[in-house]
Write a protein that holds these residues in place. Structure first.
Motif, short mmCIF file in Angstrom:
data_model
loop_
_atom_site.label_atom_id
_atom_site.label_comp_id
_atom_site.label_asym_id
_atom_site.label_seq_id
_atom_site.Cartn_x
_atom_site.Cartn_y
_atom_site.Cartn_z
N PRO A 101 27.75 44.33 11.42
CA PRO A 101 27.36 43.50 10.27
C PRO A 101 27.20 42.04 10.67
CG PRO A 101 29.69 44.07 10.15
CD PRO A 101 29.13 44.85 11.30
N PRO A 102 26.58 41.24 9.82
CA PRO A 102 26.34 39.83 10.15
C PRO A 102 27.64 39.05 10.31
CG PRO A 102 25.85 40.25 7.84
CD PRO A 102 26.06 41.59 8.48
N LYS A 103 27.61 38.11 11.26
CA LYS A 103 28.70 37.14 11.44
C LYS A 103 30.03 37.78 11.82
CE LYS A 103 27.77 35.49 7.30
NZ LYS A 103 27.77 34.68 6.07
N MET A 104 30.01 38.99 12.40
CA MET A 104 31.26 39.67 12.69
C MET A 104 31.82 39.29 14.07
SD MET A 104 32.16 43.75 12.81
CE MET A 104 31.67 43.96 14.51
N LEU A 105 30.94 38.96 15.02
CA LEU A 105 31.39 38.73 16.38
C LEU A 105 31.77 37.26 16.59
CD1 LEU A 105 28.70 40.78 18.35
CD2 LEU A 105 30.95 41.54 17.55
N GLU A 106 32.96 37.02 17.09
CA GLU A 106 33.40 35.65 17.34
C GLU A 106 32.52 34.94 18.37
OE1 GLU A 106 37.48 35.40 18.35
OE2 GLU A 106 38.20 36.31 16.47
N ILE A 107 32.00 35.69 19.31
CA ILE A 107 31.17 35.09 20.36
C ILE A 107 29.85 34.56 19.79
CG2 ILE A 107 30.01 37.25 21.00
CD1 ILE A 107 30.12 36.34 23.89
N ALA A 108 29.43 35.11 18.64
CA ALA A 108 28.17 34.69 18.01
C ALA A 108 28.36 34.70 16.49
CB ALA A 108 27.03 35.62 18.43
N PRO A 109 29.05 33.70 15.94
CA PRO A 109 29.43 33.72 14.53
C PRO A 109 28.27 33.69 13.55
CG PRO A 109 29.91 31.59 15.54
CD PRO A 109 29.55 32.52 16.65
N ASN A 110 27.06 33.33 14.00
CA ASN A 110 25.90 33.30 13.12
C ASN A 110 24.92 34.44 13.40
OD1 ASN A 110 26.79 30.89 11.86
ND2 ASN A 110 25.94 29.70 13.54
N LEU A 111 25.40 35.45 14.12
CA LEU A 111 24.53 36.55 14.50
C LEU A 111 24.07 37.33 13.27
CD1 LEU A 111 23.54 37.98 17.21
CD2 LEU A 111 25.28 39.71 16.67
N PRO A 112 22.76 37.63 13.17
CA PRO A 112 22.28 38.49 12.07
C PRO A 112 22.81 39.92 12.23
CG PRO A 112 20.48 37.27 13.12
CD PRO A 112 21.68 37.13 14.00
N PRO A 113 22.59 40.77 11.25
CA PRO A 113 22.96 42.17 11.41
C PRO A 113 22.31 42.75 12.66
CG PRO A 113 22.24 41.74 9.16
CD PRO A 113 21.94 40.50 9.95
N ALA A 114 23.00 43.69 13.28
CA ALA A 114 22.49 44.29 14.51
C ALA A 114 22.93 45.74 14.60
CB ALA A 114 22.97 43.51 15.73
N VAL A 115 22.22 46.47 15.42
CA VAL A 115 22.58 47.86 15.72
C VAL A 115 22.55 48.03 17.23
CG1 VAL A 115 21.97 50.29 15.45
CG2 VAL A 115 21.60 48.71 13.55
N ALA A 116 23.66 48.50 17.79
CA ALA A 116 23.70 48.88 19.20
C ALA A 116 23.54 50.39 19.27
CB ALA A 116 25.02 48.44 19.83
N TYR A 117 22.85 50.85 20.30
CA TYR A 117 22.60 52.29 20.35
C TYR A 117 22.71 52.81 21.78
CZ TYR A 117 17.93 50.97 22.01
OH TYR A 117 16.89 50.43 22.73
N VAL A 118 22.98 54.09 21.86
CA VAL A 118 23.02 54.82 23.13
C VAL A 118 22.34 56.15 22.91
CG1 VAL A 118 24.50 56.04 24.77
CG2 VAL A 118 25.14 53.75 24.01
N PHE A 119 21.40 56.51 23.78
CA PHE A 119 21.03 57.91 23.78
C PHE A 119 21.08 58.45 25.20
CE2 PHE A 119 16.62 56.08 23.56
CZ PHE A 119 16.05 56.65 24.69
#
Length: 403
Positions: A202-220
Motif C-alpha cells: 500500500p502507499p507510504k508503507m515503506l520507511e525507505i520510501a515514505p512517499n511511495l505510491p501503491p505498488a505490487v511486487a511479483y514472482v513467477f
C-alpha cells in the motif's frame, strides 16, 4: 527503396510480429522495421494465457509444448505477508522464455513472406493530404531512407516516437517497473511454489520510501531455480492519494533492493539468487489512448504498448496487442477487397467504430474500469497495512468473483 508495401510495421515486438504473420499469410506485402539487431533482445521470462488466436498464430499447442510451467491460480499476499489467498483464474497461464517466442514469431513471419530491416531507426512519417503514406528511417550507417505503403502500423511500444508526435503523454500511460530474471535461485521450487505470486504494497508503507505510491511486487517461477520477478508501481490513484509521488530511478532501485533483501515472504525467493537480468522500465497499462488513427484520412494505426493497449492489471498484455494487430490487418484487407484506395472517403471513421465494437477492445476497456475500481478500494479506501489486512478476506472474495 522504391517498393511499395501493403503494411509498413514499425517495431518487431509481439504486436508487430503478429501483424506481419497475419498479413503475410493473407497474401499482403509487409516490411518490419526494428531498431535493434533482433526482436526482443532482453533475456527474460514471460507468461500468457491460452486463447484460440495463439494456436492460429503460433501453431497448435505451441504455448503448451514450450511452457516450463502452466498454473491456473495466483497467490495474493497482503501487506507484510500477514495473509495470503489463492485465486482461481480459470485458465492456465503458460510461463515460457521470451527469446523462444520472439525467435519463433520471427521465423513464422519470414515464412509468411514478411521482410525485415533490423538496426533501422524510425524517424518520422511521410504525410500527404491528411493521410499517412509511409515512413522515414535511418539505417546503421546513418543514411536516411523512405518507404511508402498503404498502412503504417505503429508497434514500437513505450518508446514509440510516432505516438509522441500525436500527443501521447507517456507519463499518463506508463507505470515504472523493475523487471528481474534469474536462472540461479535455489529457493525457487516449482512443487512448493508453482503459482504467480503477488505482494500488495500500500502507499507510504515503506520507511525507505515514505512517499511511495501503491505498488505490487511479483514472482513467477519458470522452473526449479529459475524465475522472473519485478516491482510495478500502480499509479491509477496517484492524484487522489495525498503525499505520494513517483520516485526517481535511484529510489526505485533502493526500494527493489529493500524488498528483495528484507520484505517478508517476497525476499525468501531471492536468498542465494544470482542476477541474470535487472532493468528499470515501464509497463504501459495506466491509461488507454483512444485516438489510434490520428490522421483525418488514416494511413497510420497505433497499436499495443504505444497506446497502453494491455490488460490493466498487468497480466497477459502480450495476447491483447497480438489480437489487436490481427484485428486491424484483417479489417484493412477486408476493406481492400471492396476498394483498392483503402483510405479514401470516410474509412478512418468507420474503422474506428468497428474497432470500438470489437470484443478485444471492449475487454481492454473493461479491464481499465475494473482496475480503477479495485485500486480505489484497495489503495485509497483501504490504503494502509492495517486496513488492508483487516479487510483482506472480503477483498479477496471480490477479486475471486471478478476473476
Amino acid at each position: 527503396m522504391n517498393e511499395r508495401y501493403d503494411f509498413i510495421i514499425t517495431g518487431a515486438g509481439p504486436t508487430g510480429l503478429a501483424a506481419a504473420i497475419t498479413a503475410g499469410r493473407l497474401g499482403a506485402s509487409c516490411i518490419v522495421l526494428e531498431k535493434g539487431c533482433r526482436p526482443g533482445p532482453e533475456p527474460r521470462g514471460e507468461s500468457i494465457a491460452q486463447y484460440e488466436l495463439m494456436d492460429e498464430l503460433l501453431g497448435r499447442d505451441w504455448l503448451k509444448n514450450n511452457a516450463s510451467n502452466d498454473p491456473s491460480f495466483r497467490r495474493f499476499h497482503s501487506p507484510m505477508d500477514r495473509k495470503n489467498t489463492l485465486i482461481d483464474v480459470h485458465k492456465p497461464y503458460y510461463f515460457f522464455h521470451w527469446r523462444h517466442l520472439m525467435d519463433h514469431m520471427k521465423a513464422l513471419a519470414i515464412e509468411a513472406g514478411a521482410k525485415f530491416l533490423f538496426e533501422s531507426e524510425v524517424l518520422d512519417l511521410i504525410e500527404e493530404g491528411k493521410c499517412c503514406t509511409g515512413i522515414k528511417y535511418k539505417d546503421k550507417q546513418n543514411h536516411i531512407h523512405e518507404i511508402k505503403g498503404t498502412t503504417v502500423l505503429g508497434c514500437m511500444g513505450h518508446k514509440d516516437p510516432l505516438g509522441k508526435k500525436f500527443g501521447i503523454i507517456r507519463e499518463k500511460i506508463d507505470c515504472p517497473t523493475i523487471k528481474y530474471y534469474t536462472t540461479h535461485a535455489p529457493r525457487v521450487n516449482i512443487s512448493e511454489h508453482p503459482n504467480l505470486q503477488f505482494y500488495m504494497i500500500p502507499p507510504k508503507m515503506l520507511e525507505i520510501a515514505p512517499n511511495l505510491p501503491p505498488a505490487v511486487a511479483y514472482v513467477f517461477p519458470l522452473a526449479d531455480g529459475e524465475m522472473e520477478a519485478g516491482l510495478m508501481l500502480r499509479l491509477g490513484q496517484l492524484n487522489s492519494i495525498k503525499n505520494i509521488e513517483i520516485p526517481d530511478d535511484n529510489l526505485m532501485h533502493k526500494v527493489w533492493d529493500h524488498l528483495t533483501q528484507r520484505y517478508p515472504g517476497f525476499s525468501e525467493f531471492f536468498k542465494g539468487a544470482q542476477t541474470n537480468y535487472k532493468k528499470l522500465t515501464v509497463i504501459s497499462n495506466r491509461q488507454l489512448f483512444k485516438n489510434i488513427i490520428p490522421h483525418e484520412r488514416g494511413g497510420l494505426i497505433l497499436l499495443g504498448d504505444t497506446i497502453g493497449f494491455s490488460e490493466a492489471n498487468g497480466s497477459s498484455g502480450l495476447y491483447f496487442g497480438m489480437a489487436q494487430a490481427d484485428f486491424w490487418v484483417r479489417l484493412i484487407l477486408k476493406r481492400r477487397k471492396i476498394q483498392s484506395d483503402i483510405w479514401s472517403e470516410n474509412f478512418a471513421a468507420t474503422a474506428r467504430n468497428d474497432y470500438q465494437k470489437g470484443s478485444v477492445y471492449k475487454y481492454i476497456k473493461k479491464s481499465y474500469r475494473d482496475i480503477v475500481l479495485a485500486e480505489k478500494i484497495m489503495f485509497k479506501f483501504c490504503g494502509s497495512d492495517r486496513l488492508l489486512n483487516r479487510w483482506w478476506k472480503p477483498l479477496m472474495a471480490l477479486l475471486q468473483m471478478k476473476s
